[in-house]
Design an enzyme around this catalytic site. Structure first.
Site, PDB file in Angstrom:
ATOM      1  N   VAL A  34      31.607  38.024  39.869  1.00  0.00           N
ATOM      2  CA  VAL A  34      30.344  38.559  40.376  1.00  0.00           C
ATOM      3  C   VAL A  34      29.766  39.615  39.422  1.00  0.00           C
ATOM      4  CG1 VAL A  34      29.311  39.841  42.290  1.00  0.00           C
ATOM      5  CG2 VAL A  34      31.119  38.172  42.750  1.00  0.00           C
ATOM      6  N   LYS A  74      46.590  42.572  41.772  1.00  0.00           N
ATOM      7  CA  LYS A  74      46.021  41.710  42.820  1.00  0.00           C
ATOM      8  C   LYS A  74      47.101  40.763  43.364  1.00  0.00           C
ATOM      9  CE  LYS A  74      41.707  43.243  42.778  1.00  0.00           C
ATOM     10  NZ  LYS A  74      41.138  44.034  43.867  1.00  0.00           N
ATOM     11  N   TYR A 111      45.505  44.391  35.934  1.00  0.00           N
ATOM     12  CA  TYR A 111      44.606  43.966  37.013  1.00  0.00           C
ATOM     13  C   TYR A 111      45.183  42.769  37.760  1.00  0.00           C
ATOM     14  CZ  TYR A 111      40.359  42.504  39.454  1.00  0.00           C
ATOM     15  OH  TYR A 111      39.447  42.153  40.425  1.00  0.00           O
TER      16      TYR A 111
HETATM   17  N1  LIG Z   1      33.132  41.654  40.267  1.00  0.00           N
HETATM   18  C1  LIG Z   1      33.985  40.628  40.221  1.00  0.00           C
HETATM   19  O1  LIG Z   1      33.771  39.649  39.496  1.00  0.00           O
HETATM   20  C2  LIG Z   1      35.205  40.627  41.095  1.00  0.00           C
HETATM   21  C3  LIG Z   1      35.982  39.460  41.145  1.00  0.00           C
HETATM   22  C4  LIG Z   1      37.108  39.421  41.973  1.00  0.00           C
HETATM   23  C5  LIG Z   1      37.443  40.535  42.703  1.00  0.00           C
HETATM   24  N2  LIG Z   1      36.683  41.672  42.632  1.00  0.00           N
HETATM   25  C6  LIG Z   1      37.079  42.827  43.437  1.00  0.00           C
HETATM   26  O2  LIG Z   1      35.999  43.232  44.237  1.00  0.00           O
HETATM   27  C7  LIG Z   1      36.129  44.630  44.563  1.00  0.00           C
HETATM   28  C8  LIG Z   1      34.791  45.328  44.310  1.00  0.00           C
HETATM   29  O3  LIG Z   1      34.526  45.253  42.923  1.00  0.00           O
HETATM   30  P1  LIG Z   1      33.050  45.269  42.293  1.00  0.00           P
HETATM   31  O4  LIG Z   1      32.950  44.107  41.406  1.00  0.00           O
HETATM   32  O5  LIG Z   1      32.039  45.511  43.347  1.00  0.00           O
HETATM   33  O6  LIG Z   1      33.198  46.531  41.314  1.00  0.00           O
HETATM   34  P2  LIG Z   1      32.429  47.932  41.194  1.00  0.00           P
HETATM   35  O7  LIG Z   1      30.961  47.738  41.311  1.00  0.00           O
HETATM   36  O8  LIG Z   1      32.996  48.557  39.966  1.00  0.00           O
HETATM   37  O9  LIG Z   1      32.924  48.718  42.497  1.00  0.00           O
HETATM   38  C9  LIG Z   1      34.222  49.211  42.625  1.00  0.00           C
HETATM   39  C10 LIG Z   1      34.188  50.281  43.689  1.00  0.00           C
HETATM   40  O10 LIG Z   1      35.524  50.787  43.883  1.00  0.00           O
HETATM   41  C11 LIG Z   1      35.433  52.202  43.928  1.00  0.00           C
HETATM   42  N3  LIG Z   1      36.693  52.856  43.600  1.00  0.00           N
HETATM   43  C12 LIG Z   1      37.475  52.698  42.515  1.00  0.00           C
HETATM   44  N4  LIG Z   1      38.520  53.528  42.568  1.00  0.00           N
HETATM   45  C13 LIG Z   1      38.392  54.254  43.716  1.00  0.00           C
HETATM   46  C14 LIG Z   1      39.140  55.279  44.319  1.00  0.00           C
HETATM   47  N5  LIG Z   1      40.250  55.784  43.744  1.00  0.00           N
HETATM   48  N6  LIG Z   1      38.744  55.773  45.508  1.00  0.00           N
HETATM   49  C15 LIG Z   1      37.613  55.281  46.098  1.00  0.00           C
HETATM   50  N7  LIG Z   1      36.836  54.329  45.564  1.00  0.00           N
HETATM   51  C16 LIG Z   1      37.230  53.823  44.378  1.00  0.00           C
HETATM   52  C17 LIG Z   1      34.363  52.537  42.903  1.00  0.00           C
HETATM   53  O11 LIG Z   1      33.921  53.862  43.096  1.00  0.00           O
HETATM   54  P3  LIG Z   1      33.450  54.791  41.853  1.00  0.00           P
HETATM   55  O12 LIG Z   1      32.004  54.439  41.631  1.00  0.00           O
HETATM   56  O13 LIG Z   1      33.668  56.190  42.369  1.00  0.00           O
HETATM   57  O14 LIG Z   1      34.314  54.452  40.676  1.00  0.00           O
HETATM   58  C18 LIG Z   1      33.323  51.478  43.276  1.00  0.00           C
HETATM   59  O15 LIG Z   1      32.542  51.889  44.372  1.00  0.00           O
HETATM   60  C19 LIG Z   1      37.286  45.144  43.695  1.00  0.00           C
HETATM   61  O16 LIG Z   1      38.461  45.214  44.458  1.00  0.00           O
HETATM   62  C20 LIG Z   1      37.425  44.062  42.637  1.00  0.00           C
HETATM   63  O17 LIG Z   1      38.732  44.010  42.088  1.00  0.00           O
HETATM   64  C21 LIG Z   1      35.568  41.738  41.845  1.00  0.00           C
END
Ligand SMILES: NC(=O)c1ccc[n+]([C@@H]2O[C@H](COP(=O)([O-])OP(=O)(O)OC[C@H]3O[C@@H](n4cnc5c(N)ncnc54)[C@H](OP(=O)(O)O)[C@@H]3O)[C@@H](O)[C@H]2O)c1
Length: 241
Positions: A198, A169, A165
């Protein structure tokens, strides 16, 4: 004509919240998702709240799917003002895999969505971005991609040693630095952001921040008067690479 934003992985978590907030800023929101049913449900929910929302099927791991998403948008909307590369995966947090024990497949799968997927979208959406006149690309990265932060024992995230991961990034950040220079003459800005830790399926319930708080920096970068380019920011300002 409304500004158009495309958000990958926007059926839940941070992506969905960004869609909701940008709809209230009068954006037409294109919800990119690989699951048709979840995509349609998300669009229906957004429309119930008055949004101009549309579902665009896309699996960021599949270049043909990315290409056909670009074709659909070209036919129906003709441009993309803001591209948010939000779709992402993290297999290590739940499995707790040690870096040295990581399988090559897990490393490749993580880079598939977090890095190659983001590049594929930018590559195939470029004509749509150029068509907007002054487009913005926002890459949803993480402080875990900051080599400076991860090598500082005083940093809160120092111990989060999830190689696939984190390095995906870091690679995404390299994409930001490179494409910001490459696309400057096309009047396209490219930035990386970190939403903070988050509460989402990825972030887990242990996270201290809400999706509203996480989405705020993305919405700010999408709507601010003049966008910088080639920066890595969170709500407190610049993050070291
Ligand atoms: N949450 C945190 O603490 C955090 C911190 C820093 C950065 N981020 C970044 O924020 C972004 C959103 O994350 P989140 O926390 O909202 O996570 P999340 O709720 O797990 O959402 C991730 C989304 O990405 C989609 N996805 C994954 N692989 C895909 C693919 N091959 N094609 C299309 N869609 C795909 C998932 O769809 P499916 O439902 O189909 O799997 C889901 O809608 C990510 O890039 C993550 O790395 C998150």
């Amino acid at each position: 004509m409304n500004k158009i934003v495309f958000i990958s992985g926007a059926t839940k978590g941070i992506g969905y919240e960004v869609a909701q907030q940008l709809a209230s800023h009068d954006f037409t929101v294109l919800i990119g998702a690989r699951n048709i049913q979840q995509g349609e449900v998300a669009v229906e929910k957004l429309r119930l709240h008055g949004a101009d929302a549309h579902f665009i099927p896309i699996d960021v791991n599949d270049e043909l799917s990315v290409k056909s998403a670009a074709e659909v948008i070209t036919k129906q909307f003709g441009k993309v003002d803001v591209l948010i590369n939000n779709a992402g995966v993290n297999y290590e947090f739940q499995l707790g895999t040690r870096p040295s024990m990581l399988s090559v497949d897990m490393l490749k799968d993580t880079f598939g969505a977090n890095f190659f997927g983001a590049f594929a979208i930018i590559h195939h959406f470029l004509p749509l971005l150029k068509q907007a006149g002054a487009a913005r690309i926002i890459n949803v990265s993480s402080t875990l991609g900051s080599l400076t932060s991860l090598s500082d024992p005083e940093n809160f995230f120092y111990g989060v040693n999830s190689l696939a991961y984190n390095s995906s990034k870091t690679a995404l950040n390299a994409l930001t630095v490179s494409l910001a220079k490459d696309l400057a003459d096309d009047n396209i800005t490219v930035n990386s952001i970190c939403p903070g830790w988050v509460k989402t399926d990825m972030g887990t319930d242990a996270a201290p921040r809400t999706v509203e708080q996480g989405a705020a920096i993305i919405v700010k970068m999408a709507t601010m008067g003049n966008s910088p380019t080639g920066k890595f920011v969170d709500e407190n300002g610049e993050i070291p690479w």
